[in-house]
Design a protein around this motif. Sequence first.
Motif, PDB file in Angstrom:
ATOM      1  N   THR A  41      47.059  41.722  49.585  1.00  0.00           N
ATOM      2  CA  THR A  41      46.528  43.038  49.278  1.00  0.00           C
ATOM      3  C   THR A  41      46.804  43.246  48.027  1.00  0.00           C
ATOM      4  OG1 THR A  41      47.150  43.273  51.862  1.00  0.00           O
ATOM      5  CG2 THR A  41      46.518  45.291  50.262  1.00  0.00           C
ATOM      6  N   LEU A  42      45.799  43.841  47.408  1.00  0.00           N
ATOM      7  CA  LEU A  42      45.901  44.572  46.139  1.00  0.00           C
ATOM      8  C   LEU A  42      46.404  46.047  46.434  1.00  0.00           C
ATOM      9  CD1 LEU A  42      42.750  43.513  44.024  1.00  0.00           C
ATOM     10  CD2 LEU A  42      45.284  43.200  43.292  1.00  0.00           C
ATOM     11  N   ILE A 104      40.452  38.291  40.481  1.00  0.00           N
ATOM     12  CA  ILE A 104      40.826  39.594  40.279  1.00  0.00           C
ATOM     13  C   ILE A 104      40.905  40.180  38.891  1.00  0.00           C
ATOM     14  CG2 ILE A 104      42.666  41.178  40.809  1.00  0.00           C
ATOM     15  CD1 ILE A 104      43.398  39.258  43.253  1.00  0.00           C
ATOM     16  N   LYS A 105      41.224  39.276  38.202  1.00  0.00           N
ATOM     17  CA  LYS A 105      41.375  39.391  36.489  1.00  0.00           C
ATOM     18  C   LYS A 105      40.002  39.637  36.064  1.00  0.00           C
ATOM     19  CE  LYS A 105      45.436  37.176  34.453  1.00  0.00           C
ATOM     20  NZ  LYS A 105      45.994  36.050  34.041  1.00  0.00           N
ATOM     21  N   LYS A 106      38.976  38.733  36.467  1.00  0.00           N
ATOM     22  CA  LYS A 106      37.825  39.111  36.018  1.00  0.00           C
ATOM     23  C   LYS A 106      36.999  40.459  36.410  1.00  0.00           C
ATOM     24  CE  LYS A 106      32.999  36.988  36.911  1.00  0.00           C
ATOM     25  NZ  LYS A 106      32.322  35.740  37.860  1.00  0.00           N
ATOM     26  N   SER A 107      37.526  40.859  37.728  1.00  0.00           N
ATOM     27  CA  SER A 107      36.987  42.229  38.180  1.00  0.00           C
ATOM     28  C   SER A 107      37.527  43.408  37.574  1.00  0.00           C
ATOM     29  CB  SER A 107      37.490  42.196  39.616  1.00  0.00           C
ATOM     30  OG  SER A 107      36.978  40.958  40.373  1.00  0.00           O
ATOM     31  N   PHE A 108      38.670  43.283  36.700  1.00  0.00           N
ATOM     32  CA  PHE A 108      39.342  44.353  36.045  1.00  0.00           C
ATOM     33  C   PHE A 108      38.524  44.675  34.884  1.00  0.00           C
ATOM     34  CE2 PHE A 108      43.345  43.813  38.445  1.00  0.00           C
ATOM     35  CZ  PHE A 108      43.626  45.274  38.317  1.00  0.00           C
ATOM     36  N   GLU A 109      37.689  44.112  34.482  1.00  0.00           N
ATOM     37  CA  GLU A 109      36.640  44.356  33.092  1.00  0.00           C
ATOM     38  C   GLU A 109      36.162  45.900  33.476  1.00  0.00           C
ATOM     39  OE1 GLU A 109      33.511  41.437  33.201  1.00  0.00           O
ATOM     40  OE2 GLU A 109      34.823  39.838  32.808  1.00  0.00           O
ATOM     41  N   VAL A 202      47.596  55.684  37.348  1.00  0.00           N
ATOM     42  CA  VAL A 202      47.847  54.337  37.828  1.00  0.00           C
ATOM     43  C   VAL A 202      47.821  53.561  36.430  1.00  0.00           C
ATOM     44  CG1 VAL A 202      46.359  52.531  38.698  1.00  0.00           C
ATOM     45  CG2 VAL A 202      46.075  54.602  39.417  1.00  0.00           C
ATOM     46  N   SER A 203      49.141  52.740  36.521  1.00  0.00           N
ATOM     47  CA  SER A 203      49.470  52.018  35.230  1.00  0.00           C
ATOM     48  C   SER A 203      49.330  50.376  35.619  1.00  0.00           C
ATOM     49  CB  SER A 203      50.809  52.374  34.679  1.00  0.00           C
ATOM     50  OG  SER A 203      51.884  52.234  35.536  1.00  0.00           O
ATOM     51  N   SER A 204      49.357  50.275  36.808  1.00  0.00           N
ATOM     52  CA  SER A 204      49.649  48.936  37.405  1.00  0.00           C
ATOM     53  C   SER A 204      48.810  48.830  38.837  1.00  0.00           C
ATOM     54  CB  SER A 204      50.944  48.208  37.265  1.00  0.00           C
ATOM     55  OG  SER A 204      51.627  48.640  38.235  1.00  0.00           O
ATOM     56  N   VAL A 205      48.506  47.529  39.195  1.00  0.00           N
ATOM     57  CA  VAL A 205      48.095  47.123  40.455  1.00  0.00           C
ATOM     58  C   VAL A 205      48.614  45.984  40.786  1.00  0.00           C
ATOM     59  CG1 VAL A 205      46.115  46.656  41.870  1.00  0.00           C
ATOM     60  CG2 VAL A 205      45.699  48.157  40.148  1.00  0.00           C
ATOM     61  N   GLU A 206      49.236  45.578  41.898  1.00  0.00           N
ATOM     62  CA  GLU A 206      50.191  44.592  42.461  1.00  0.00           C
ATOM     63  C   GLU A 206      49.210  43.891  43.533  1.00  0.00           C
ATOM     64  OE1 GLU A 206      53.723  45.609  44.354  1.00  0.00           O
ATOM     65  OE2 GLU A 206      54.181  47.203  42.355  1.00  0.00           O
ATOM     66  N   GLU A 216      59.268  46.184  52.303  1.00  0.00           N
ATOM     67  CA  GLU A 216      59.780  45.450  50.959  1.00  0.00           C
ATOM     68  C   GLU A 216      60.381  44.169  51.424  1.00  0.00           C
ATOM     69  OE1 GLU A 216      61.990  46.770  47.073  1.00  0.00           O
ATOM     70  OE2 GLU A 216      63.078  47.132  48.908  1.00  0.00           O
ATOM     71  N   LYS A 217      61.103  44.061  52.662  1.00  0.00           N
ATOM     72  CA  LYS A 217      61.931  42.844  53.059  1.00  0.00           C
ATOM     73  C   LYS A 217      61.069  41.932  53.215  1.00  0.00           C
ATOM     74  CE  LYS A 217      62.590  44.268  57.694  1.00  0.00           C
ATOM     75  NZ  LYS A 217      63.694  45.074  58.520  1.00  0.00           N
ATOM     76  N   LYS A 218      59.529  42.040  53.609  1.00  0.00           N
ATOM     77  CA  LYS A 218      58.769  41.137  53.784  1.00  0.00           C
ATOM     78  C   LYS A 218      57.871  40.842  52.973  1.00  0.00           C
ATOM     79  CE  LYS A 218      59.543  41.227  58.906  1.00  0.00           C
ATOM     80  NZ  LYS A 218      58.683  41.144  60.331  1.00  0.00           N
ATOM     81  N   VAL A 219      57.581  41.968  51.950  1.00  0.00           N
ATOM     82  CA  VAL A 219      56.624  41.848  50.725  1.00  0.00           C
ATOM     83  C   VAL A 219      56.901  40.793  49.598  1.00  0.00           C
ATOM     84  CG1 VAL A 219      55.519  42.911  49.061  1.00  0.00           C
ATOM     85  CG2 VAL A 219      55.531  43.920  51.351  1.00  0.00           C
ATOM     86  N   LYS A 220      55.946  39.687  49.402  1.00  0.00           N
ATOM     87  CA  LYS A 220      56.275  38.952  48.342  1.00  0.00           C
ATOM     88  C   LYS A 220      55.311  39.570  46.982  1.00  0.00           C
ATOM     89  CE  LYS A 220      56.463  34.059  46.699  1.00  0.00           C
ATOM     90  NZ  LYS A 220      56.219  32.796  46.860  1.00  0.00           N
ATOM     91  N   LYS A 221      55.791  39.883  46.108  1.00  0.00           N
ATOM     92  CA  LYS A 221      55.049  40.025  44.720  1.00  0.00           C
ATOM     93  C   LYS A 221      54.393  39.012  44.166  1.00  0.00           C
ATOM     94  CE  LYS A 221      56.452  44.001  42.768  1.00  0.00           C
ATOM     95  NZ  LYS A 221      57.298  44.700  41.662  1.00  0.00           N
ATOM     96  N   LEU A 222      53.170  38.732  44.237  1.00  0.00           N
ATOM     97  CA  LEU A 222      52.536  37.677  43.512  1.00  0.00           C
ATOM     98  C   LEU A 222      52.251  37.571  42.372  1.00  0.00           C
ATOM     99  CD1 LEU A 222      50.047  36.794  46.441  1.00  0.00           C
ATOM    100  CD2 LEU A 222      52.448  35.753  46.144  1.00  0.00           C
ATOM    101  N   THR A 223      51.620  38.967  41.662  1.00  0.00           N
ATOM    102  CA  THR A 223      51.450  39.317  40.126  1.00  0.00           C
ATOM    103  C   THR A 223      51.397  40.729  40.091  1.00  0.00           C
ATOM    104  OG1 THR A 223      50.331  38.398  38.269  1.00  0.00           O
ATOM    105  CG2 THR A 223      49.040  38.826  40.087  1.00  0.00           C
ATOM    106  N   VAL A 224      51.478  41.118  38.857  1.00  0.00           N
ATOM    107  CA  VAL A 224      51.173  42.623  38.657  1.00  0.00           C
ATOM    108  C   VAL A 224      50.116  42.791  37.506  1.00  0.00           C
ATOM    109  CG1 VAL A 224      52.082  44.674  37.768  1.00  0.00           C
ATOM    110  CG2 VAL A 224      53.569  43.192  39.256  1.00  0.00           C
ATOM    111  N   PHE A 225      49.069  43.577  37.765  1.00  0.00           N
ATOM    112  CA  PHE A 225      48.167  43.328  36.803  1.00  0.00           C
ATOM    113  C   PHE A 225      48.372  44.945  35.782  1.00  0.00           C
ATOM    114  CE2 PHE A 225      46.318  41.049  40.276  1.00  0.00           C
ATOM    115  CZ  PHE A 225      45.672  39.875  39.506  1.00  0.00           C
ATOM    116  N   LYS A 226      48.647  44.724  34.803  1.00  0.00           N
ATOM    117  CA  LYS A 226      48.802  46.012  33.933  1.00  0.00           C
ATOM    118  C   LYS A 226      47.515  46.529  33.476  1.00  0.00           C
ATOM    119  CE  LYS A 226      53.489  46.144  33.654  1.00  0.00           C
ATOM    120  NZ  LYS A 226      54.095  46.976  34.378  1.00  0.00           N
ATOM    121  N   VAL A 227      47.388  47.877  33.887  1.00  0.00           N
ATOM    122  CA  VAL A 227      45.920  48.531  33.392  1.00  0.00           C
ATOM    123  C   VAL A 227      46.090  49.637  32.442  1.00  0.00           C
ATOM    124  CG1 VAL A 227      44.913  47.944  35.538  1.00  0.00           C
ATOM    125  CG2 VAL A 227      45.932  50.086  35.324  1.00  0.00           C
TER     126      VAL A 227
END
Length: 227
Positions: A41-42, A104-109, A202-206, A216-227
């Motif tokens: 999920t984003l 996802i990166k491409k979609s941030f344009e 909104v400064s970032s999207v995870e 939180e105990k079950k969530v794994k952060k895969l990457t953070v997109f700074k915006v």
Amino acid sequence: MMDLQEHYQKLYDESIIKIIAEDYQIDPLIEDPNDLRFGITLVIRPSEEVKNNIQLFLNELKSVEPHQYYYQNQDIHITVMSIISCYQGFQLSSINIDDYIKIIKKSFEDFNTTRIQFKGVTVSPSCILLQGFMEDDVINNFRNRLRENFKNSTLEQSIDKRYAIQTAHSTVVRFKELFTHKKDFLKIIEEYRNVDFGTFKVSSVELVYNDWYQREKKVKKLTVFKV
């Protein structure tokens, strides 16, 4: 564009009648250790200040209904898009996450700075939601680019399978037991119907690998997109 105020009001009007009539839904899986529904999920996280304001509201609800499920600060989020909606047995090893990150990166344009306000609360037959309001079309335009880019890929995804997300709400309470002081509980909700919990930038999207409840105990952060 969806009229969010109208949407939240309609949801409130329809759901409050059901709750009063004992026609509400309890989630039996919240404490189930065998619940293996996972997805990716984003999400957007509100500011600490806003989350602390939310906890003041939740503390009041807890004082009359302590056995419901209340979101802790670290779990509060806005779903931007469920890329793969949670299902039993989904594992990260079954996908190549780098392929997803590229799309996802491409979609941030054209993703510009934007803000979200949490003002008021609404209800569904199974939970309590904060009413989120976006100041412009930035997030929904981003969602549309995600839809388009994933549709044109061969990657596993379930975007819009449940419903096409257009809001900026945040679930903060889930019903897990029958109410014991329902009247008092609903009275507090009514008092907070139009309370301003604050506005945040909104400064970032995870991108996260998550369970159904984004714990939180079950969530794994895969990457953070700074915006």
